[in-house]
Design an enzyme around this catalytic site. Structure first.
Site, mmCIF file in Angstrom:
data_model
loop_
_atom_site.group_PDB
_atom_site.id
_atom_site.type_symbol
_atom_site.label_atom_id
_atom_site.label_comp_id
_atom_site.label_asym_id
_atom_site.label_seq_id
_atom_site.Cartn_x
_atom_site.Cartn_y
_atom_site.Cartn_z
ATOM 1 N N SER A 149 0.851 -1.195 0.000
ATOM 2 C CA SER A 149 0.000 0.000 0.000
ATOM 3 C C SER A 149 0.885 1.243 0.000
ATOM 4 O O SER A 149 2.097 1.147 0.238
ATOM 5 C CB SER A 149 -0.836 -0.048 1.288
ATOM 6 O OG SER A 149 -1.272 1.224 1.687
ATOM 7 N N TYR A 162 -2.802 -0.188 10.229
ATOM 8 C CA TYR A 162 -2.734 -0.554 8.805
ATOM 9 C C TYR A 162 -1.331 -0.259 8.256
ATOM 10 O O TYR A 162 -0.736 -1.082 7.562
ATOM 11 C CB TYR A 162 -3.802 0.239 8.059
ATOM 12 C CG TYR A 162 -3.981 -0.084 6.595
ATOM 13 C CD1 TYR A 162 -4.712 -1.188 6.189
ATOM 14 C CD2 TYR A 162 -3.447 0.742 5.600
ATOM 15 C CE1 TYR A 162 -4.909 -1.471 4.833
ATOM 16 C CE2 TYR A 162 -3.633 0.465 4.252
ATOM 17 C CZ TYR A 162 -4.365 -0.645 3.871
ATOM 18 O OH TYR A 162 -4.561 -0.923 2.537
HETATM 19 P P1 NAP Z 1 -11.856 -4.836 0.085
HETATM 20 O O1 NAP Z 1 -12.719 -4.293 -1.003
HETATM 21 O O2 NAP Z 1 -12.200 -4.492 1.485
HETATM 22 O O3 NAP Z 1 -11.689 -6.423 -0.052
HETATM 23 C C1 NAP Z 1 -10.917 -7.147 0.883
HETATM 24 C C2 NAP Z 1 -11.435 -8.548 0.978
HETATM 25 O O4 NAP Z 1 -10.734 -9.290 1.991
HETATM 26 C C3 NAP Z 1 -12.912 -8.597 1.356
HETATM 27 O O5 NAP Z 1 -13.577 -9.561 0.567
HETATM 28 C C4 NAP Z 1 -12.839 -9.010 2.809
HETATM 29 O O6 NAP Z 1 -14.012 -9.613 3.337
HETATM 30 C C5 NAP Z 1 -11.692 -9.989 2.766
HETATM 31 N N1 NAP Z 1 -11.222 -10.326 4.099
HETATM 32 C C6 NAP Z 1 -11.143 -9.499 5.197
HETATM 33 N N2 NAP Z 1 -10.681 -10.190 6.249
HETATM 34 C C7 NAP Z 1 -10.470 -11.459 5.827
HETATM 35 C C8 NAP Z 1 -10.000 -12.644 6.460
HETATM 36 N N3 NAP Z 1 -9.638 -12.646 7.754
HETATM 37 N N4 NAP Z 1 -9.914 -13.781 5.740
HETATM 38 C C9 NAP Z 1 -10.276 -13.795 4.434
HETATM 39 N N5 NAP Z 1 -10.726 -12.715 3.781
HETATM 40 C C10 NAP Z 1 -10.826 -11.555 4.462
HETATM 41 O O7 NAP Z 1 -10.369 -4.345 -0.173
HETATM 42 P P2 NAP Z 1 -9.675 -3.917 -1.550
HETATM 43 O O8 NAP Z 1 -9.760 -2.462 -1.651
HETATM 44 O O9 NAP Z 1 -10.115 -4.796 -2.652
HETATM 45 O O10 NAP Z 1 -8.166 -4.246 -1.165
HETATM 46 C C11 NAP Z 1 -7.564 -5.525 -1.340
HETATM 47 C C12 NAP Z 1 -6.180 -5.480 -0.722
HETATM 48 O O11 NAP Z 1 -5.421 -4.418 -1.319
HETATM 49 C C13 NAP Z 1 -6.183 -5.196 0.780
HETATM 50 O O12 NAP Z 1 -5.128 -5.904 1.381
HETATM 51 C C14 NAP Z 1 -5.943 -3.696 0.852
HETATM 52 O O13 NAP Z 1 -5.393 -3.313 2.061
HETATM 53 C C15 NAP Z 1 -5.008 -3.511 -0.308
HETATM 54 N N6 NAP Z 1 -4.991 -2.139 -0.854
HETATM 55 C C16 NAP Z 1 -6.145 -1.536 -1.281
HETATM 56 C C17 NAP Z 1 -6.063 -0.237 -1.804
HETATM 57 C C18 NAP Z 1 -7.261 0.527 -2.303
HETATM 58 O O14 NAP Z 1 -7.105 1.715 -2.588
HETATM 59 N N7 NAP Z 1 -8.428 -0.062 -2.435
HETATM 60 C C19 NAP Z 1 -4.847 0.398 -1.877
HETATM 61 C C20 NAP Z 1 -3.703 -0.264 -1.413
HETATM 62 C C21 NAP Z 1 -3.796 -1.531 -0.906
HETATM 63 P P3 NAP Z 1 -15.023 -8.650 4.207
HETATM 64 O O15 NAP Z 1 -15.819 -7.918 3.221
HETATM 65 O O16 NAP Z 1 -15.807 -9.553 5.034
HETATM 66 O O17 NAP Z 1 -14.156 -7.756 5.045
HETATM 67 C C1 GCO Z 2 -6.664 5.227 3.708
HETATM 68 C C2 GCO Z 2 -6.813 4.257 2.600
HETATM 69 C C3 GCO Z 2 -5.514 3.612 2.230
HETATM 70 C C4 GCO Z 2 -5.650 2.899 0.924
HETATM 71 C C5 GCO Z 2 -4.453 2.297 0.370
HETATM 72 C C6 GCO Z 2 -3.435 3.302 -0.063
HETATM 73 O O1 GCO Z 2 -7.535 5.284 4.559
HETATM 74 O O2 GCO Z 2 -5.683 5.992 3.677
HETATM 75 O O3 GCO Z 2 -7.808 3.329 2.801
HETATM 76 O O4 GCO Z 2 -4.837 3.053 3.226
HETATM 77 O O5 GCO Z 2 -6.668 1.970 0.935
HETATM 78 O O6 GCO Z 2 -3.937 1.269 1.151
HETATM 79 O O7 GCO Z 2 -2.461 2.683 -0.797
#
Ligand code: NAP
Ligand code: GCO
Length: 290
Positions: A149, A162
């Site tokens: 991230s 986080y």
């Molecule tokens: P999301 O929409 O919240 O999806 C995350 C998934 O993980 C959900 O289906 C969630 O289920 C599941 N999950 C949570 N806890 C779990 C567990 N203990 N065991 C199995 N599954 C579990 O997140 P996303 O935005 O797609 O992000 C995916 C990954 O990329 C995450 O690691 C996030 O931190 C990272 N990321 C996201 C962004 C962004 O901007 N979106 C940026 C950087 C990094 P529930 O719905 O039940 O929680």
């Molecule tokens: C926040 C965001 C982030 C992003 C992502 C950034 O609250 O700042 O949720 O942490 O999801 O991980 O790369």
């Protein structure tokens, strides 16, 4: 004759993407399928989410294998890996995608909340990687991709747990590379910037008066591209890191952030809102923000 584009194919590969019922995980899995993967395996924490995921995969023409499994529960993870080994011949590509965030000022965050974030975002990837590594060592082949991230590099108010987890995950990535690179196993990470998914939906919500969320404006002012990323923006890198084309890349975090980490940002009040492009590709399933 096999050409360079064949190096990006995933034919015959079994890919396990954690927490991939929707959001980024679903997008990675769809891309792997398109690149020729033999089987997509995904898990989520309850049957409802797995069923939702199965419906989404079916709609995309993908015969995915969905399992209820919490990435923090070692017994469930080991059972999943054993099951996948028996049914499909073992995991070739693991994406440690499952993650949660709690946006709470650090002095108000309870230890239980801290533990929960660290457990899913850092311990989960340890548990899942540990479970697939013996099979990968035996095969002399494997790819592990972690979900880092901006918070693997930067801090911000309210996301201490986080950021600590994602910073730790960067070092776990390097350590898996260091320890298991000798077995032709590559462990790299994708570091998305701000991507429009349910996880970030609360940061983009319109205000009661119809104006932009201040954080939405802030992120655009920090991003040279002046937009949020979409799930599509991440698919190419996911396929690359999962494919033979990246066989000599190991221990890296590749950031896909529209330029955030390169830029000091500009005064948000100077941005011309009329020029903003709307984000697309948002999978509006569930907002995960507590
Ligand atoms: P999301 O929409 O919240 O999806 C995350 C998934 O993980 C959900 O289906 C969630 O289920 C599941 N999950 C949570 N806890 C779990 C567990 N203990 N065991 C199995 N599954 C579990 O997140 P996303 O935005 O797609 O992000 C995916 C990954 O990329 C995450 O690691 C996030 O931190 C990272 N990321 C996201 C962004 C962004 O901007 N979106 C940026 C950087 C990094 P529930 O719905 O039940 O929680
Ligand atoms: C926040 C965001 C982030 C992003 C992502 C950034 O609250 O700042 O949720 O942490 O999801 O991980 O790369």
């Amino acid at each position: 004759m096999a050409g360079i584009l064949d190096e990006f194919r995933l034919d015959g590969k079994v890919c396990w993407v954690t927490g991939a019922s929707y959001g980024l995980g679903l997008a990675y899995a769809k891309a792997f399928h398109e690149a020729g993967a033999k089987k997509i395996v995904f898990n989520d924490i309850n049957q409802d989410l797995v069923d939702r995921g199965l419906a989404a995969y079916k709609e995309a023409g993908i015969d995915a294998y969905g399992v209820v499994c919490d990435v923090t529960n070692e017994d469930q993870v080991n059972a999943l890996v054993k099951d996948v080994e028996e049914k499909f011949g073992g995991v070739d590509i693991l994406v440690n995608n499952a993650g949660i965030i709690k946006r709470i000022p650090m002095v108000e965050m309870t230890k239980a909340q801290w533990d929960q974030v660290i457990s899913v975002d850092l311990t989960g990837p340890f548990v899942c990687s540990k479970a697939v590594l013996p099979g990968m060592i035996k095969k002399g082949y494997g790819k592990i991709i972690n979900a880092c991230s901006m918070m693997s590099e930067l801090g911000r108010e309210t996301v201490s747990a986080y950021a600590a987890a994602k910073g730790g995950l960067k070092m776990l990535t390097r350590n898996i590379c260091s320890e298991y690179g000798q077995y032709n196993i590559q462990c790299n990470a994708i570091g998305p910037g701000y991507i429009a998914t349910p996880q970030t939906a609360p940061l983009r919500e319109k205000q009661p008066d119809g104006s932009m969320h201040p954080f939405d404006r802030f992120i655009r002012s920090k991003t040279p591209a002046q937009r949020w990323g979409t799930t599509k923006d991440l698919q190419g890198l996911a396929v690359f890191l999962a494919s033979p084309a990246s066989d000599f890349i190991n221990g890296q975090v590749v950031y896909i952030d529209g330029g955030i980490l390169a830029y000091i940002g500009q005064d948000p009040s100077q941005l011309d809102e009329s020029k903003f492009k709307d984000v697309t590709g948002v999978e509006d399933v569930k907002v995960n923000d507590d």
